[in-house]
Design a protein around this motif. Structure first.
Motif, PDB file in Angstrom:
ATOM      1  N   GLN A 108       0.851  -1.191   0.000  1.00 49.33           N
ATOM      2  CA  GLN A 108       0.000   0.000   0.000  1.00 49.33           C
ATOM      3  C   GLN A 108       0.882   1.233   0.000  1.00 49.33           C
ATOM      4  O   GLN A 108       1.766   1.358   0.850  1.00 49.33           O
ATOM      5  CB  GLN A 108      -0.897   0.011   1.231  1.00 49.33           C
ATOM      6  CG  GLN A 108      -1.917  -1.085   1.270  1.00 49.33           C
ATOM      7  CD  GLN A 108      -2.750  -0.994   2.539  1.00 49.33           C
ATOM      8  OE1 GLN A 108      -2.436  -0.283   3.485  1.00 49.33           O
ATOM      9  NE2 GLN A 108      -3.856  -1.727   2.539  1.00 49.33           N
ATOM     10  N   TRP A 109       0.647   2.130  -0.938  1.00 43.23           N
ATOM     11  CA  TRP A 109       1.391   3.375  -1.017  1.00 43.23           C
ATOM     12  C   TRP A 109       0.463   4.478  -0.485  1.00 43.23           C
ATOM     13  O   TRP A 109      -0.571   4.757  -1.066  1.00 43.23           O
ATOM     14  CB  TRP A 109       1.823   3.658  -2.452  1.00 43.23           C
ATOM     15  CG  TRP A 109       2.764   2.597  -2.934  1.00 43.23           C
ATOM     16  CD1 TRP A 109       2.446   1.490  -3.628  1.00 43.23           C
ATOM     17  CD2 TRP A 109       4.154   2.542  -2.685  1.00 43.23           C
ATOM     18  NE1 TRP A 109       3.577   0.720  -3.843  1.00 43.23           N
ATOM     19  CE2 TRP A 109       4.645   1.348  -3.271  1.00 43.23           C
ATOM     20  CE3 TRP A 109       5.065   3.375  -2.028  1.00 43.23           C
ATOM     21  CZ2 TRP A 109       5.981   0.973  -3.225  1.00 43.23           C
ATOM     22  CZ3 TRP A 109       6.392   2.995  -1.976  1.00 43.23           C
ATOM     23  CH2 TRP A 109       6.846   1.817  -2.571  1.00 43.23           C
ATOM     24  N   LEU A 110       0.842   5.081   0.622  1.00 43.86           N
ATOM     25  CA  LEU A 110      -0.011   6.055   1.305  1.00 43.86           C
ATOM     26  C   LEU A 110       0.541   7.468   1.171  1.00 43.86           C
ATOM     27  O   LEU A 110       1.751   7.688   1.271  1.00 43.86           O
ATOM     28  CB  LEU A 110      -0.111   5.698   2.796  1.00 43.86           C
ATOM     29  CG  LEU A 110      -0.512   4.255   3.117  1.00 43.86           C
ATOM     30  CD1 LEU A 110      -0.385   3.990   4.606  1.00 43.86           C
ATOM     31  CD2 LEU A 110      -1.915   3.976   2.616  1.00 43.86           C
ATOM     32  N   ASN A 111      -0.351   8.423   0.979  1.00 38.31           N
ATOM     33  CA  ASN A 111      -0.011   9.853   0.967  1.00 38.31           C
ATOM     34  C   ASN A 111       1.089  10.203  -0.020  1.00 38.31           C
ATOM     35  O   ASN A 111       1.973  11.011   0.273  1.00 38.31           O
ATOM     36  CB  ASN A 111       0.366  10.330   2.370  1.00 38.31           C
ATOM     37  CG  ASN A 111      -0.739  10.082   3.367  1.00 38.31           C
ATOM     38  OD1 ASN A 111      -1.886  10.446   3.120  1.00 38.31           O
ATOM     39  ND2 ASN A 111      -0.410   9.453   4.470  1.00 38.31           N
ATOM     40  N   CYS A 112       1.038   9.617  -1.190  1.00 38.48           N
ATOM     41  CA  CYS A 112       2.063   9.887  -2.204  1.00 38.48           C
ATOM     42  C   CYS A 112       1.652  11.046  -3.097  1.00 38.48           C
ATOM     43  O   CYS A 112       0.512  11.298  -3.327  1.00 38.48           O
ATOM     44  CB  CYS A 112       2.305   8.655  -3.071  1.00 38.48           C
ATOM     45  SG  CYS A 112       3.036   7.300  -2.125  1.00 38.48           S
TER      46      CYS A 112
END
Length: 159
Positions: free
Chosen positions: A155-159
């Protein structure tokens, strides 16, 4: 000029030979002792690793809304140790499709039969990593145990 008598020359040759043999024996003793210690440590690790088993249950990389390199980001891993032995995690490796590998230091131990959330801060660039990682792997002290996760499951968060 007088020559050395045959008796003295024989005594000198014998003393040189005995001294050389003593030095070789001392070196060989240390060498063998270190080699045997090394074999014992490896055997102990092999026995320990026979009952080791682990998997990555989750992974997220929080860019904290700043994707630049040298900004603080956070890698969080859910690691499940399903074996009967404590595992040691030194680093996580993020492998990109182009073959680049990014290492993030973990230095964590997970006791047998437990699940831990491991969070570490790092300064890797989210721009170069987000959605381009094909695999996340976390080698352990056991050469046969390297839990991994496909990049699409990060999961890639706040990119």
């Amino acid at each position: 000029m007088k020559a050395i008598s045959p008796v003295i020359s024989v005594i000198l040759l014998i003393s040189v030979a005995v001294s050389t043999a003593a030095l070789i024996a001392a070196w060989q003793g240390d060498f063998l002792s270190n080699y045997i210690d090394s074999l014992n440590r490896q055997s102990s690790l092999d026995v320990h690793c026979q009952s080791a088993s682990a998997s990555i249950s989750s992974a997220s990389f929080d860019c904290r809304s700043n994707c630049n390199e040298n900004s603080t980001h956070q890698l969080t891993l859910g690691i499940r140790n399903t074996g009967d032995a404590t595992i040691n995690l030194k680093s996580a490796y993020l492998v990109k499709a182009n073959g680049e590998v990014f290492e993030i230091s973990l230095n964590q131990s997970i006791p047998a039969g437990s699940t831990r959330t491991v969070s570490v801060e790092n300064t890797k660039s989210c721009i170069s990593l987000a959605n381009s990682v094909i695999e996340l792997s976390v080698p352990t002290q056991c050469s046969t145990l390297t839990p991994s996760l496909e990049g699409q499951n990060i999961q890639w968060l706040n990119c």
